[in-house]
Write an enzyme that holds these catalytic residues in place. Structure first.
Site, PDB file in Angstrom:
ATOM      1  N   ASP A   6       0.829  -1.209   0.000  1.00  0.00           N
ATOM      2  CA  ASP A   6       0.000   0.000   0.000  1.00  0.00           C
ATOM      3  C   ASP A   6       0.865   1.261   0.000  1.00  0.00           C
ATOM      4  OD1 ASP A   6      -2.321   1.472   0.017  1.00  0.00           O
ATOM      5  OD2 ASP A   6      -2.750   1.171   2.138  1.00  0.00           O
ATOM      6  N   ASN A  11     -10.661  -2.697  -6.391  1.00  0.00           N
ATOM      7  CA  ASN A  11      -9.827  -1.796  -7.213  1.00  0.00           C
ATOM      8  C   ASN A  11     -10.385  -1.545  -8.614  1.00  0.00           C
ATOM      9  OD1 ASN A  11      -6.648  -2.950  -5.828  1.00  0.00           O
ATOM     10  ND2 ASN A  11      -7.881  -1.181  -5.266  1.00  0.00           N
TER      11      ASN A  11
HETATM   12  C1  FPP Z   1      -1.704   0.173  -3.439  1.00  0.00           C
HETATM   13  O1  FPP Z   1      -1.320   1.514  -3.497  1.00  0.00           O
HETATM   14  C2  FPP Z   1      -1.159  -0.591  -4.551  1.00  0.00           C
HETATM   15  C3  FPP Z   1      -1.895  -1.157  -5.554  1.00  0.00           C
HETATM   16  C4  FPP Z   1      -3.356  -1.066  -5.626  1.00  0.00           C
HETATM   17  C5  FPP Z   1      -1.247  -1.888  -6.664  1.00  0.00           C
HETATM   18  C6  FPP Z   1      -0.017  -2.702  -6.370  1.00  0.00           C
HETATM   19  C7  FPP Z   1       0.640  -2.950  -7.654  1.00  0.00           C
HETATM   20  C8  FPP Z   1       1.982  -2.945  -7.887  1.00  0.00           C
HETATM   21  C9  FPP Z   1       2.998  -2.792  -6.829  1.00  0.00           C
HETATM   22  C10 FPP Z   1       2.487  -3.027  -9.299  1.00  0.00           C
HETATM   23  C11 FPP Z   1       2.740  -4.274  -9.968  1.00  0.00           C
HETATM   24  C12 FPP Z   1       2.542  -5.559  -9.257  1.00  0.00           C
HETATM   25  C13 FPP Z   1       3.157  -6.699  -9.628  1.00  0.00           C
HETATM   26  C14 FPP Z   1       2.870  -7.956  -8.902  1.00  0.00           C
HETATM   27  C15 FPP Z   1       4.148  -6.727 -10.713  1.00  0.00           C
HETATM   28  P1  FPP Z   1      -2.422   2.637  -3.613  1.00  0.00           P
HETATM   29  O2  FPP Z   1      -2.570   2.983  -5.049  1.00  0.00           O
HETATM   30  O3  FPP Z   1      -3.692   2.192  -2.953  1.00  0.00           O
HETATM   31  O4  FPP Z   1      -1.748   3.803  -2.826  1.00  0.00           O
HETATM   32  P2  FPP Z   1      -2.468   4.954  -1.979  1.00  0.00           P
HETATM   33  O5  FPP Z   1      -3.242   4.286  -0.884  1.00  0.00           O
HETATM   34  O6  FPP Z   1      -1.316   5.747  -1.461  1.00  0.00           O
HETATM   35  O7  FPP Z   1      -3.329   5.729  -2.932  1.00  0.00           O
END
Ligand code: FPP
Length: 247
Positions: free
Chosen positions: A24, A72
């Protein structure tokens, strides 16, 4: 490249065989730097590689990463497309590395909801990597724990209705056997980055006895060193599973 060989005699001590991670803070990491959210996800993909490397080095057999939840899908189309694209690039770029390091790729969730192009790459890499492996990388994609449990209940109910199963015999094992990956042991450690104290519909059944490690660090900044810190913190916990401490 070849990852460092596992080092069981390392200073970490007792290594959890399964670590699950809620990655996250990608968006906030990007915002802090005045960058588009997708840049945060891109750097987050680098953390995936770093943590995979560290996990293998420590001897962690299973690593489960929450990459995309059922919730998501409501994010802006550009961001969803960007994340799917990143996943695709990750597989292109690291397929060889996964195979060379004997890491099997598995998916949990609803992969049928993903773009066809991504599904095809996933299936190919899952098949190839299942031939010879020592470690398992599980990516939770379009994953939601409540749906997983509801689907298990549905499968059990169907068997009962068909007379294949006596409802009186349904117990914890029965439910566990009907989850997405019944052969995978429960995580012993769950890491969540960026400080939120929530499970966010992640592995609600499987995390029943897991130790929780929450760090303020945003996922794009979470690399090898902090993963080892989490393993060390895990070692300091006294795990009792509802019993009393062994002295
Ligand atoms: C949460 O941060 C993260 C995600 C929803 C996506 C995770 C994906 C990756 C790390 C990229 C690729 C993955 C692989 C397995 C290659 P957020 O967007 O919710 O952050 P925020 O809460 O700060 O808005």
């Amino acid at each position: 490249m070849e990852f460092p060989v596992p080092n069981p005699q390392s200073s970490i001590g007792n290594v959890p065989s399964h670590v699950a991670i809620i990655m996250d803070g990608n968006g906030r990491w990007a915002k802090q730097r005045g960058l588009p959210r997708l840049k945060g996800h891109e750097e987050g993909a680098q953390s995936v590689r770093a943590v995979l490397r560290a996990a293998r080095q420590a001897g962690v057999k299973y690593l489960t990463l929450y990459a995309f939840s059922t919730e998501n899908w409501v994010r802006p189309k550009d961001e969803v497309d960007g994340l799917m694209n990143l996943l695709s690039i990750f597989m292109d770029r690291y397929a060889k590395e996964l195979l060379k390091n004997k890491i099997r790729l598995r998916v949990m969730g609803q992969p049928e909801r993903l773009p066809e192009k991504v599904q095809k790459k996933l299936v190919k890499l899952m098949d190839e990597s299942a031939r010879d492996y020592e470690y398992t990388l599980i990516i939770a994609l379009s994953y939601g724990s409540r749906i997983e449990i509801a689907e298990a209940a549905k499968a059990i109910a169907r068997k009962a209705a068909a007379g294949e199963l006596d409802p009186e015999t349904v117990n914890e094992q029965t439910v566990a056997q009907h989850l997405y990956l019944p052969d995978v042991p429960d995580p012993e450690l769950m890491i969540r980055t960026s400080g939120e104290l929530r499970l966010s519909n992640f592995l609600l059944w499987q995390l029943s006895y897991a130790e929780l490690y929450v760090t303020e660090t945003y996922w794009p900044d979470f690399k090898e060193a902090e993963f080892f810190e989490a393993l060390k913190a895990f070692n300091k916990r006294g795990r009792r599973y509802g019993g009393v401490e062994n002295t």
